[in-house]
Scaffold this motif. Structure first.
Motif: not given
Length: 212
Positions: A84-90, A66-80, A124-130
């Protein structure tokens, strides 16, 4: 307007404009070797001129990817997590991959987030921290999985667990400040529910205890 002008440009149109074969266009767009830089630039220029975009759905069916990477994240409203989402997407965009995010939320529903990504179709899947909470991951992903911390239930030959030690980071930062001559060090902690925040606080306490 004619049908020919209404239809989106195809790889055949790109090949005709660039003066190459359709196989060469495929090689260029897939980033394959054995294409000279001059031909590569000519094909890309033709694609830009025509406004050509690959049919990713058809490509996924043909290649099984699929040429697509998935990320499981708790959300994007918090700085950390947002940083991380911005860096992974880039990084994903730089290597030609699309990016999909599924939010586990404050309850730590990692399993449902990963299942959602797999249903969408990802390579592939990335499970984000935290990731909030310590629930077992009750899913058997058939794609590579990268996690930034160990998660109960997440195991297998295609699982990679990496990332810095929060305990060691908290300890080193505290030891550095003590080494500058400060009598003590105060710690502004993250949410106690986050394993990463708990690890950093533990490292801070251990360094203070060791220094008396």
């Amino acid at each position: 307007m004619s049908d020919a002008r209404r239809r989106p440009p195809s790889s055949t149109d790109v090949a005709a404009l660039a003066g190459v074969s359709q196989k060469t266009v495929s090689r260029v767009l897939n980033g394959e070797p054995y294409v000279t830089e001059e031909v590569r630039e000519r094909v890309l220029a033709a694609a830009r001129e025509l406004g050509y975009r690959r049919n990713t759905a058809a490509r996924a069916l043909h290649l099984g990817r699929f040429h697509r990477i998935g990320v499981a994240s708790i959300g994007s409203s918090l700085y950390g997590p947002a940083s991380l989402l911005v860096a992974l997407e880039r990084q994903a965009r730089q290597i030609g991959y699309a990016f999909a995010v599924a939010y586990a939320g404050e309850g730590g529903a990692v399993t449902s987030a990963v299942e959602s990504l797999l249903a969408q179709g990802v390579d592939a899947v990335v499970i984000s921290d935290p990731i909030d909470g310590d629930q077992d991951l009750r899913v058997d992903p058939d794609v590579p999985v990268l996690s930034f911390r160990p998660i109960p239930g997440l195991d297998g030959p295609r699982v990679v667990v990496t990332g810095p030690s929060g305990v060691e980071a908290g300890r080193q930062a505290t030891e550095h400040l003590l080494g500058l001559g400060h009598a003590t060090v105060w710690h502004v902690a993250g949410p106690h529910r986050w394993p990463a925040a708990r690890d950093r606080a533990r490292g801070w306490r251990e360094a203070l205890a060791a220094a008396g």
